[in-house]
Write a protein that holds these residues in place. Structure first.
Motif, PDB file in Angstrom:
ATOM      1  N   GLU A   4      47.766  23.335  22.227  1.00 34.01           N
ATOM      2  CA  GLU A   4      46.765  22.467  21.512  1.00 34.01           C
ATOM      3  C   GLU A   4      47.544  21.461  20.553  1.00 34.01           C
ATOM      4  O   GLU A   4      48.732  21.734  20.068  1.00 34.01           O
ATOM      5  CB  GLU A   4      46.015  23.431  20.472  1.00 34.01           C
ATOM      6  CG  GLU A   4      45.221  24.417  21.133  1.00 34.01           C
ATOM      7  CD  GLU A   4      43.888  23.993  21.862  1.00 34.01           C
ATOM      8  OE1 GLU A   4      43.690  23.015  21.746  1.00 34.01           O
ATOM      9  OE2 GLU A   4      43.217  24.898  22.448  1.00 34.01           O
ATOM     10  N   PRO A   6      46.019  19.221  17.924  1.00 32.00           N
ATOM     11  CA  PRO A   6      45.185  19.040  16.978  1.00 32.00           C
ATOM     12  C   PRO A   6      45.490  17.725  15.973  1.00 32.00           C
ATOM     13  O   PRO A   6      46.563  17.194  16.076  1.00 32.00           O
ATOM     14  CB  PRO A   6      44.945  20.249  15.807  1.00 32.00           C
ATOM     15  CG  PRO A   6      46.117  20.640  16.023  1.00 32.00           C
ATOM     16  CD  PRO A   6      46.920  20.598  17.139  1.00 32.00           C
ATOM     17  N   THR A   7      44.434  16.836  15.490  1.00 34.18           N
ATOM     18  CA  THR A   7      44.772  15.625  14.950  1.00 34.18           C
ATOM     19  C   THR A   7      44.442  15.983  13.360  1.00 34.18           C
ATOM     20  O   THR A   7      44.600  14.954  12.644  1.00 34.18           O
ATOM     21  CB  THR A   7      43.885  14.634  15.420  1.00 34.18           C
ATOM     22  OG1 THR A   7      42.562  14.849  15.308  1.00 34.18           O
ATOM     23  CG2 THR A   7      44.214  14.157  16.610  1.00 34.18           C
ATOM     24  N   THR A   8      44.191  17.217  12.753  1.00 28.83           N
ATOM     25  CA  THR A   8      44.247  17.447  11.448  1.00 28.83           C
ATOM     26  C   THR A   8      44.851  18.470  11.056  1.00 28.83           C
ATOM     27  O   THR A   8      44.798  19.695  11.963  1.00 28.83           O
ATOM     28  CB  THR A   8      42.552  17.474  11.012  1.00 28.83           C
ATOM     29  OG1 THR A   8      42.138  18.605  11.554  1.00 28.83           O
ATOM     30  CG2 THR A   8      41.759  16.265  11.156  1.00 28.83           C
ATOM     31  N   THR A   9      45.417  18.706   9.784  1.00 28.87           N
ATOM     32  CA  THR A   9      46.009  19.914   9.572  1.00 28.87           C
ATOM     33  C   THR A   9      45.089  21.083   9.516  1.00 28.87           C
ATOM     34  O   THR A   9      45.317  22.116   9.672  1.00 28.87           O
ATOM     35  CB  THR A   9      46.604  19.806   8.168  1.00 28.87           C
ATOM     36  OG1 THR A   9      47.393  18.549   8.158  1.00 28.87           O
ATOM     37  CG2 THR A   9      47.547  20.946   7.551  1.00 28.87           C
ATOM     38  N   LYS A  10      43.711  21.023   9.108  1.00 30.46           N
ATOM     39  CA  LYS A  10      42.713  21.739   8.814  1.00 30.46           C
ATOM     40  C   LYS A  10      42.587  22.557  10.215  1.00 30.46           C
ATOM     41  O   LYS A  10      42.440  23.607  10.494  1.00 30.46           O
ATOM     42  CB  LYS A  10      41.469  21.018   8.603  1.00 30.46           C
ATOM     43  CG  LYS A  10      40.418  22.061   8.204  1.00 30.46           C
ATOM     44  CD  LYS A  10      39.291  21.418   7.568  1.00 30.46           C
ATOM     45  CE  LYS A  10      38.024  22.568   7.237  1.00 30.46           C
ATOM     46  NZ  LYS A  10      36.895  21.795   7.617  1.00 30.46           N
ATOM     47  N   ASP A  11      42.410  21.476  11.368  1.00 32.69           N
ATOM     48  CA  ASP A  11      42.224  22.295  12.555  1.00 32.69           C
ATOM     49  C   ASP A  11      43.583  23.008  13.178  1.00 32.69           C
ATOM     50  O   ASP A  11      43.474  23.893  13.870  1.00 32.69           O
ATOM     51  CB  ASP A  11      42.109  21.019  13.833  1.00 32.69           C
ATOM     52  CG  ASP A  11      40.502  20.264  13.518  1.00 32.69           C
ATOM     53  OD1 ASP A  11      39.693  20.958  12.992  1.00 32.69           O
ATOM     54  OD2 ASP A  11      40.415  19.593  14.217  1.00 32.69           O
ATOM     55  N   ALA A  12      44.756  22.353  12.717  1.00 32.83           N
ATOM     56  CA  ALA A  12      45.892  23.331  12.940  1.00 32.83           C
ATOM     57  C   ALA A  12      45.771  24.676  12.593  1.00 32.83           C
ATOM     58  O   ALA A  12      46.100  25.767  13.128  1.00 32.83           O
ATOM     59  CB  ALA A  12      47.189  22.542  12.695  1.00 32.83           C
ATOM     60  N   THR A  14      43.283  26.250  11.553  1.00 30.15           N
ATOM     61  CA  THR A  14      42.175  27.137  12.253  1.00 30.15           C
ATOM     62  C   THR A  14      42.584  27.628  13.348  1.00 30.15           C
ATOM     63  O   THR A  14      42.429  28.865  13.647  1.00 30.15           O
ATOM     64  CB  THR A  14      40.946  26.312  12.411  1.00 30.15           C
ATOM     65  OG1 THR A  14      40.661  25.580  11.110  1.00 30.15           O
ATOM     66  CG2 THR A  14      39.580  27.092  12.824  1.00 30.15           C
ATOM     67  N   LEU A  15      43.057  26.796  14.333  1.00 30.28           N
ATOM     68  CA  LEU A  15      43.744  27.467  15.279  1.00 30.28           C
ATOM     69  C   LEU A  15      44.710  28.586  15.542  1.00 30.28           C
ATOM     70  O   LEU A  15      44.710  29.495  16.019  1.00 30.28           O
ATOM     71  CB  LEU A  15      44.336  26.271  16.224  1.00 30.28           C
ATOM     72  CG  LEU A  15      43.547  25.385  16.884  1.00 30.28           C
ATOM     73  CD1 LEU A  15      44.395  23.920  17.263  1.00 30.28           C
ATOM     74  CD2 LEU A  15      42.880  25.956  18.180  1.00 30.28           C
ATOM     75  N   ILE A  52      49.461  14.810  14.118  1.00 27.55           N
ATOM     76  CA  ILE A  52      48.492  14.813  12.762  1.00 27.55           C
ATOM     77  C   ILE A  52      48.968  13.785  12.015  1.00 27.55           C
ATOM     78  O   ILE A  52      49.898  13.751  11.514  1.00 27.55           O
ATOM     79  CB  ILE A  52      48.689  16.374  12.030  1.00 27.55           C
ATOM     80  CG1 ILE A  52      48.301  17.366  13.216  1.00 27.55           C
ATOM     81  CG2 ILE A  52      47.847  16.391  10.807  1.00 27.55           C
ATOM     82  CD1 ILE A  52      48.528  18.763  12.512  1.00 27.55           C
TER      83      ILE A  52
END
Ligand SMILES: Cc1cc2nc3c(=O)[nH]c(=O)nc-3n(C[C@H](O)[C@H](O)[C@H](O)COP(=O)(O)OP(=O)(O)OC[C@H]3O[C@@H](n4cnc5c(N)ncnc54)[C@H](O)[C@@H]3O)c2cc1C
Length: 285
Positions: A4, A6-12, A14-15, A52
Motif C-alpha cells: 500500500e 497511502p498519501t497521509t500519515t493517518k491512512d498509513a 490505520t493500515l 506522504i
C-alpha cells in the motif's frame, strides 16, 4: 503480500494498526528489502511512506529542523542550512552506504531498523534529536535515544510510525561531529563510532556536552560521565584523557570477527576524543 502507498500519515497508521499479520513501514527499503530477499521477514503488509507529503521535506522551523521520515539522506547533504547548523548529523547520514543507497535511505529508517551500529543514530542523539511519532492513539514526541530498545527492537507500538525527526535550534557556539571506524574506506558497518555535540561558554570553556557511542552495546550509549569529563574545560589533554577513560568504561561490546571487545573499547575512546576535537573547533573553540 499486500503493498500500500497511502498519501497521509493517518491512512498509513490505520493500515498498520488493522494489519493481522506482520506489517512493515517501507521508507528507502535499503534494510527492509534486504531482509525480505534474505527470507528473514515475510510481511503480510508493506506500507510505503514515500508518497506522504508530510514526510517528504526538510523544513526549517522556529524550533529547528523537521526532517520528514521519507527524506533520503542524500537530500540532507544537499540542504545547505542543515549542513551548516548540524554538520555532524549530516556527515553521519551521508556515511550510510553508497550513492545508490543514499538516494533511498532515510535517517528514520536507520533509527527504526534498530541496529546498534546505525551510523546516523549516535549523531542524532548527540544533537538532541527527537522522533515525532504518529499512532492509533495520536501523536507523541520522544528523544531519539528512547526509540530503540535493543538490537532490531523499538519501543514503537502497533500502528505507530515515525513521521519526522526533529533537530533543535542549537545555542550559539555549538558544534557537533561524528566519526566511525570501519576496516574499509566505505560501504561497511561501523565497528564502533562516536558522536559528540558541545556548546562553549566564555573563553572557549565547554558549557555543555553530549557524548554518544555506537556499536559498543545493544543500543547507542549516551555517556554522561564522558560529557562531565570535558564540561568546564577547554578540551586540554587531561580532559581528553578523562573523556576517553569514561567512554571505555561505558563500553559493553560484543566480540566478533569484525572487532574484539578490547579493540572496540579502545577505539571508542580514540574516536570520542577525535570527534570531540572536531566538535570543539566547529563550536568556535
Ligand atoms: C549496501 C548497503 C550499505 C549500507 N551501509 C550502511 C552504513 O554505512 N551505515 C548504516 O548505518 N547503515 C547502512 N546500511 C543499512 C541501511 O541503508 C540504513 O539503515 C538505512 O538508513 C535504512 O533506511 P531506509 O529508509 O532504507 O529503511 P527501510 O529499509 O525502509 O526500513 C528499515 C526498518 O525501519 C522501519 N521503518 C522505516 N521507516 C520507518 C518509519 N518512518 N516509522 C517506523 N518504522 C520505520 C521499516 O519497517 C524497517 O523495519 C546499508 C545497507 C545496504 C544495503
Amino acid at each position: 503480500m499486500r503493498y500500500e502507498a497511502p498519501t497521509t500519515t493517518k491512512d498509513a497508521v490505520t493500515l498498520l494498526a488493522k494489519a493481522k499479520g506482520p506489517a512493515f513501514v517501507l521508507a528507502g527499503g535499503s534494510d527492509l528489502l534486504v531482509r525480505m530477499k534474505g527470507g528473514f521477514v515475510e510481511p503480510e503488509l508493506v506500507v510505503d511512506i514515500k508518497r506522504i507529503p508530510a514526510m517528504q521535506a526538510i523544513k526549517k522551523t522556529a524550533t529547528g529542523f523537521r526532517i520528514g521520515a521519507a527524506v533520503p539522506c542524500a537530500a540532507m547533504g544537499e540542504d545547505a542550512a542543515l549542513r551548516k547548523t548540524w554538520p555532524g548529523v549530516v556527515e553521519a547520514a551521508n556515511l550510510i552506504g553508497s550513492d545508490q543507497i543514499q538516494s533511498r535511505c532515510t535517517v528514520a529508517g536507520n533509527l527504526c531498523n534498530a541496529s546498534p551500529a546505525a551510523d546516523s543514530v549516535p549523531a542524532l542523539v548527540a544533537a538532541g534529536a527527537k522522533a515525532a511519532i504518529v499512532g492509533p492513539k495520536g501523536r507523541r514526541t520522544i528523544p531519539v535515544e528512547k526509540v530503540v530498545s535493543g538490537p532490531g527492537k523499538t519501543t514503537l507500538g502497533k500502528g505507530e510510525v515515525v513521521e519526522a525527526i526533529t533537530l533543535p535550534v542549537p545555542k550559539a557556539k555549538t558544534g557537533d561531529a561524528y566519526l566511525r571506524f570501519i576496516p574499509r574506506t566505505e560501504m561497511d558497518i561501523a565497528v564502533c563510532s562516536a558522536g559528540v555535540c558541545m556548546t562553549l561558554g566564555k573563553g572557549g570553556v565547554i558549557e555543555s556536552a553530549r557524548v554518544v557511542l555506537g556499536a559498543v552495546a545493544p543500543t547507542v550509549l549516551l555517556v554522561a560521565a564522558a560529557a562531565q569529563a570535558i564540561v568546564g574545560t577547554k578540551l586540554d589533554d587531561a580532559a581528553l584523557a578523562a573523556l576517553a577513560k569514561a567512554c571505555e568504561a561505558a563500553c559493553a561490546p560484543i566480540d566478533d570477527k569484525r572487532g574484539t571487545v578490547e579493540f572496540r573499547t579502545e577505539v571508542a575512546g580514540v574516536l570520542a576524543k577525535r570527534a570531540a576535537k572536531i566538535a570543539y573547533q566547529r563550536a568556535g573553540g
